[in-house]
Scaffold this motif. Sequence first.
Motif, PDB file in Angstrom:
ATOM      1  N   ALA A  24      13.757   4.109   3.045  1.00 62.34           N
ATOM      2  CA  ALA A  24      14.052   5.544   3.061  1.00 62.34           C
ATOM      3  C   ALA A  24      13.316   6.251   1.929  1.00 62.34           C
ATOM      4  O   ALA A  24      12.773   7.349   2.107  1.00 62.34           O
ATOM      5  N   TYR A  25      13.280   5.616   0.766  1.00 60.89           N
ATOM      6  CA  TYR A  25      12.584   6.181  -0.388  1.00 60.89           C
ATOM      7  C   TYR A  25      11.089   6.328  -0.097  1.00 60.89           C
ATOM      8  O   TYR A  25      10.481   7.368  -0.379  1.00 60.89           O
ATOM      9  N   ASN A  73      -1.254  18.727   2.646  1.00 58.26           N
ATOM     10  CA  ASN A  73      -1.385  19.894   3.527  1.00 58.26           C
ATOM     11  C   ASN A  73      -1.550  21.169   2.706  1.00 58.26           C
ATOM     12  O   ASN A  73      -2.391  22.014   3.017  1.00 58.26           O
ATOM     13  N   ARG A  74      -0.742  21.301   1.645  1.00 63.36           N
ATOM     14  CA  ARG A  74      -0.815  22.482   0.788  1.00 63.36           C
ATOM     15  C   ARG A  74      -2.180  22.565   0.106  1.00 63.36           C
ATOM     16  O   ARG A  74      -2.819  23.618   0.101  1.00 63.36           O
ATOM     17  N   ARG A  75      -2.642  21.452  -0.433  1.00 64.17           N
ATOM     18  CA  ARG A  75      -3.936  21.450  -1.126  1.00 64.17           C
ATOM     19  C   ARG A  75      -5.095  21.695  -0.171  1.00 64.17           C
ATOM     20  O   ARG A  75      -6.047  22.394  -0.504  1.00 64.17           O
ATOM     21  N   GLU A  76      -5.010  21.133   1.028  1.00 62.82           N
ATOM     22  CA  GLU A  76      -6.079  21.360   2.001  1.00 62.82           C
ATOM     23  C   GLU A  76      -6.111  22.826   2.427  1.00 62.82           C
ATOM     24  O   GLU A  76      -7.179  23.415   2.568  1.00 62.82           O
ATOM     25  N   ALA A  77      -4.945  23.436   2.594  1.00 59.14           N
ATOM     26  CA  ALA A  77      -4.884  24.855   2.953  1.00 59.14           C
ATOM     27  C   ALA A  77      -5.449  25.719   1.832  1.00 59.14           C
ATOM     28  O   ALA A  77      -5.982  26.804   2.079  1.00 59.14           O
ATOM     29  N   ALA A  78      -5.379  25.215   0.599  1.00 60.09           N
ATOM     30  CA  ALA A  78      -5.895  25.953  -0.551  1.00 60.09           C
ATOM     31  C   ALA A  78      -7.380  25.689  -0.783  1.00 60.09           C
ATOM     32  O   ALA A  78      -7.966  26.231  -1.717  1.00 60.09           O
ATOM     33  N   GLY A  79      -7.992  24.842   0.070  1.00 64.35           N
ATOM     34  CA  GLY A  79      -9.428  24.644  -0.033  1.00 64.35           C
ATOM     35  C   GLY A  79      -9.891  23.229  -0.318  1.00 64.35           C
ATOM     36  O   GLY A  79     -11.093  22.973  -0.372  1.00 64.35           O
ATOM     37  N   LYS A 132       6.583  13.769   1.158  1.00 64.99           N
ATOM     38  CA  LYS A 132       6.198  14.673   0.059  1.00 64.99           C
ATOM     39  C   LYS A 132       4.690  14.671  -0.142  1.00 64.99           C
ATOM     40  O   LYS A 132       4.091  15.719  -0.379  1.00 64.99           O
ATOM     41  N   ALA A 133       4.072  13.494  -0.037  1.00 64.88           N
ATOM     42  CA  ALA A 133       2.623  13.401  -0.212  1.00 64.88           C
ATOM     43  C   ALA A 133       1.890  14.128   0.910  1.00 64.88           C
ATOM     44  O   ALA A 133       0.879  14.803   0.675  1.00 64.88           O
ATOM     45  N   MET A 171       8.115   9.224  -9.788  1.00 61.82           N
ATOM     46  CA  MET A 171       8.849   9.027  -8.544  1.00 61.82           C
ATOM     47  C   MET A 171       9.107   7.544  -8.292  1.00 61.82           C
ATOM     48  O   MET A 171      10.128   7.175  -7.722  1.00 61.82           O
ATOM     49  N   ASN A 172       8.183   6.688  -8.723  1.00 62.17           N
ATOM     50  CA  ASN A 172       8.323   5.254  -8.491  1.00 62.17           C
ATOM     51  C   ASN A 172       9.236   4.567  -9.504  1.00 62.17           C
ATOM     52  O   ASN A 172       9.639   3.438  -9.293  1.00 62.17           O
ATOM     53  N   ALA A 173       9.560   5.248 -10.590  1.00 64.76           N
ATOM     54  CA  ALA A 173      10.402   4.642 -11.621  1.00 64.76           C
ATOM     55  C   ALA A 173      11.762   4.275 -11.037  1.00 64.76           C
ATOM     56  O   ALA A 173      12.436   5.071 -10.405  1.00 64.76           O
TER      57      ALA A 173
END
Length: 82
Positions: A30-31, A44-50, A38-39, A16-18
Motif C-alpha cells: 500500500a505504501y 504530470n505536474r512537472r511535464e505540464a510545466a514544461g 505521488k510520483a 518518504m522511505n524512512a
Amino acid sequence: MTEAEYDQHKAELEQMNAGYEALDQAEYAAYMHELLAKAIEEDNRREAAGMHGDDRRTCWTHQCWADECAEHPLHTHPLSAN
C-alpha cells in the motif's frame, strides 16, 4: 530536471522511505502504491510545466516506474507494438 530539483526530489524520497522496514507486506504494498501515485502526480505536474517527457521517473502509459517498463515493446519499437 535541474540538479537542485533532483537533490530536492531525492531528499523527499529518502524522507518518504524512512521507516518502511517496519511495515508488513500488505502495508508495504500500500505504501509503494501511494509513493508511485505521488510520483506520477509530480511527473504530470512537472511535464505540464514544461519538463520533457523523457525526464519522467514514471511511465504515463503503464502507470508504473519508468525503469520497470523501459524495455517494453511500446517504448522500444512503438510502431510494431500491439
